[in-house]
Design a protein around this motif. Structure first.
Motif, PDB file in Angstrom:
ATOM      1  N   LEU A 196       0.807  -1.215   0.000  1.00  0.00           N
ATOM      2  CA  LEU A 196       0.000   0.000   0.000  1.00  0.00           C
ATOM      3  C   LEU A 196       0.844   1.271   0.000  1.00  0.00           C
ATOM      4  O   LEU A 196       0.450   2.273  -0.593  1.00  0.00           O
ATOM      5  N   CYS A 197       2.011   1.227   0.650  1.00  0.00           N
ATOM      6  CA  CYS A 197       2.869   2.424   0.668  1.00  0.00           C
ATOM      7  C   CYS A 197       3.335   2.780  -0.743  1.00  0.00           C
ATOM      8  O   CYS A 197       3.480   3.962  -1.082  1.00  0.00           O
ATOM      9  N   ASP A 198       3.553   1.749  -1.575  1.00  0.00           N
ATOM     10  CA  ASP A 198       3.924   2.004  -2.965  1.00  0.00           C
ATOM     11  C   ASP A 198       2.769   2.641  -3.726  1.00  0.00           C
ATOM     12  O   ASP A 198       2.961   3.576  -4.512  1.00  0.00           O
ATOM     13  N   VAL A 199       1.561   2.135  -3.479  1.00  0.00           N
ATOM     14  CA  VAL A 199       0.380   2.672  -4.160  1.00  0.00           C
ATOM     15  C   VAL A 199       0.163   4.139  -3.787  1.00  0.00           C
ATOM     16  O   VAL A 199      -0.155   4.966  -4.657  1.00  0.00           O
ATOM     17  N   GLN A 200       0.354   4.468  -2.518  1.00  0.00           N
ATOM     18  CA  GLN A 200       0.192   5.854  -2.087  1.00  0.00           C
ATOM     19  C   GLN A 200       1.197   6.765  -2.794  1.00  0.00           C
ATOM     20  O   GLN A 200       0.880   7.898  -3.172  1.00  0.00           O
ATOM     21  N   ARG A 201       2.399   6.259  -3.003  1.00  0.00           N
ATOM     22  CA  ARG A 201       3.429   7.035  -3.712  1.00  0.00           C
ATOM     23  C   ARG A 201       3.022   7.265  -5.161  1.00  0.00           C
ATOM     24  O   ARG A 201       3.210   8.355  -5.703  1.00  0.00           O
ATOM     25  N   TRP A 202       2.460   6.238  -5.795  1.00  0.00           N
ATOM     26  CA  TRP A 202       2.025   6.382  -7.194  1.00  0.00           C
ATOM     27  C   TRP A 202       0.838   7.339  -7.308  1.00  0.00           C
ATOM     28  O   TRP A 202       0.716   8.071  -8.285  1.00  0.00           O
ATOM     29  N   SER A 240       2.226  10.782  -7.338  1.00  0.00           N
ATOM     30  CA  SER A 240       3.134  11.057  -8.455  1.00  0.00           C
ATOM     31  C   SER A 240       2.433  11.849  -9.568  1.00  0.00           C
ATOM     32  O   SER A 240       1.236  11.704  -9.801  1.00  0.00           O
ATOM     33  N   THR A 241       3.216  12.665 -10.250  1.00  0.00           N
ATOM     34  CA  THR A 241       2.699  13.408 -11.403  1.00  0.00           C
ATOM     35  C   THR A 241       3.024  12.680 -12.716  1.00  0.00           C
ATOM     36  O   THR A 241       2.658  13.154 -13.795  1.00  0.00           O
ATOM     37  N   ASN A 242       3.711  11.552 -12.604  1.00  0.00           N
ATOM     38  CA  ASN A 242       4.063  10.758 -13.784  1.00  0.00           C
ATOM     39  C   ASN A 242       2.864   9.906 -14.202  1.00  0.00           C
ATOM     40  O   ASN A 242       2.417   9.051 -13.434  1.00  0.00           O
ATOM     41  N   PRO A 243       2.330  10.112 -15.393  1.00  0.00           N
ATOM     42  CA  PRO A 243       1.153   9.336 -15.816  1.00  0.00           C
ATOM     43  C   PRO A 243       1.417   7.830 -15.877  1.00  0.00           C
ATOM     44  O   PRO A 243       0.486   7.042 -15.744  1.00  0.00           O
ATOM     45  N   GLU A 244       2.676   7.434 -16.060  1.00  0.00           N
ATOM     46  CA  GLU A 244       3.005   6.002 -16.093  1.00  0.00           C
ATOM     47  C   GLU A 244       2.796   5.363 -14.724  1.00  0.00           C
ATOM     48  O   GLU A 244       2.443   4.191 -14.628  1.00  0.00           O
ATOM     49  N   ASP A 245       3.033   6.117 -13.661  1.00  0.00           N
ATOM     50  CA  ASP A 245       2.827   5.598 -12.308  1.00  0.00           C
ATOM     51  C   ASP A 245       1.350   5.335 -12.036  1.00  0.00           C
ATOM     52  O   ASP A 245       1.002   4.417 -11.284  1.00  0.00           O
ATOM     53  N   LYS A 246       0.474   6.141 -12.630  1.00  0.00           N
ATOM     54  CA  LYS A 246      -0.958   5.978 -12.415  1.00  0.00           C
ATOM     55  C   LYS A 246      -1.445   4.621 -12.922  1.00  0.00           C
ATOM     56  O   LYS A 246      -2.414   4.062 -12.402  1.00  0.00           O
ATOM     57  N   LYS A 247      -0.772   4.097 -13.945  1.00  0.00           N
ATOM     58  CA  LYS A 247      -1.164   2.803 -14.511  1.00  0.00           C
ATOM     59  C   LYS A 247      -0.912   1.649 -13.544  1.00  0.00           C
ATOM     60  O   LYS A 247      -1.428   0.546 -13.736  1.00  0.00           O
TER      61      LYS A 247
END
Length: 316
Positions: free
Chosen positions: A274-280, A283-290
């Motif tokens: 979950l900590c990784d998901v919160q970071r994504w 994030s302002t990187n659209p690739e992270d949103k995926k």
């Protein structure tokens, strides 16, 4: 439903979970980190998958592990108690062999990998180099002058997990790939496998080394490339919108789900949490949103009570 919200299923009401369970007909699950770890089933995973099958869901196991054949993965799953068939196993070693077969490949494959790849190539009649150690002999000058021998009939370089990865292998692979007609295939790009007190390099580490040296991009067979599930979709064995992808690694499993239009479930028993998901999410990187999953569970077995409740009282 819950698209890219990382909704914790444990926070939903029984009615909401039942509605979610009824929203998909097929389940594609990663193996290591979701169903088992170190060859041992993760608590509740066997019963959960078997109950989903009992509900009428189509069940598939999808792994980037190229060290095993489909038959070996099937034997492992059955031994652990999973009700699965060989047709339900999607593996990168088998998919690599099928990819070359469908291209009518008639040359020899240089393998950086293990017996799983070699055996799957054997099964479709494709010639290949031996797997195993290829150690550096002497210094660089001596190696280049006396020991570096290249096969003129190599038409593809396949890179998977190789515990015997070495300088000679990297040199040979890059040399073969200097021919633009030589195919460059990666079984997967998983970077590493964290252990309790150390890290094991994954296939992606070897692929990146070859990619850097050869100055070429590989065709990636495994997750997150949609090609790994192309046959299922093409032959209408699954409907993407009504298919659930379960994984522990977001940049392979969850991203595969995004790329194919599947629903996605992240479990916290492996690589990402979950900590990784919160970071994504920040994030302002659209690739992270995926990489953000639709729903989340600490472990797959946490779904079992809801399945039993749905089968007893709900519609499915």
């Amino acid at each position: 439903m819950y698209k890219q919200t990382c909704t914790n299923l444990l926070n939903l009401t029984p009615v909401e979970v039942t509605a979610w369970l009824n929203s998909f007909d097929a389940v594609i699950s990663d193996c290591d980190g979701v169903l088992w770890v170190y060859g041992n089933a993760i608590g509740g995973s066997v019963d959960t998958m078997n109950q989903l099958k009992k509900m009428g869901k189509s069940i598939y196991f999808c792994t980037n592990n190229s060290t095993k054949t489909r038959a070996e993965l099937l034997a492992k799953g059955v031994e652990l108690g999973f009700q699965i068939t060989e047709e339900g196993i999607i593996s990168t070693a088998h998919a690599t062999a099928e990819y070359l077969k469908h291209r009518n490949f008639n040359k020899c494959v240089y393998i950086i990998g293990s017996e799983g790849i070699a055996q799957e190539l054997d099964a479709v009649g494709i010639r290949h180099t031996r797997v195993g150690p290829d150690v550096m002999q002497g210094n660089l000058g001596e190696f280049m002058a006396k020991h570096l021998k290249l096969d003129s009939n190599i038409g593809a370089v396949v890179v998977g997990f190789d515990e015997h990865f070495s300088f000679p292998k990297m040199t040979k692979a890059a040399s073969y790939l200097s021919d633009p007609n030589c195919l460059f295939i990666a079984t997967n790009t998983d970077e590493r496998f964290p252990m309790p007190s150390f890290v094991v390099p994954g296939s992606g580490s070897f692929v990146n080394a070859i990619k850097t040296c050869a100055e070429r991009e590989p065709f990636v067979i495994g997750k997150p490339n949609p090609a790994i599930c192309e046959s299922l979709i093409k032959h209408k064995k699954i409907n993407p919108a009504r298919t659930l992808m379960i994984g522990d690694r977001a940049n392979t499993d969850i991203l595969l789900g995004y790329n194919c239009g599947f629903q996605t479930l992240l479990v916290g028993t492996g690589i990402h949490h979950l900590c990784d998901v919160q970071r994504w999410k920040r994030s302002t990187n659209p690739e992270d949103k995926k990489l953000i999953p639709d729903v989340y569970l600490p472990k797959l077995g946490d779904l079992l009570p809801a399945i039993v409740n749905t089968m007893t009282h709900g519609s499915y």
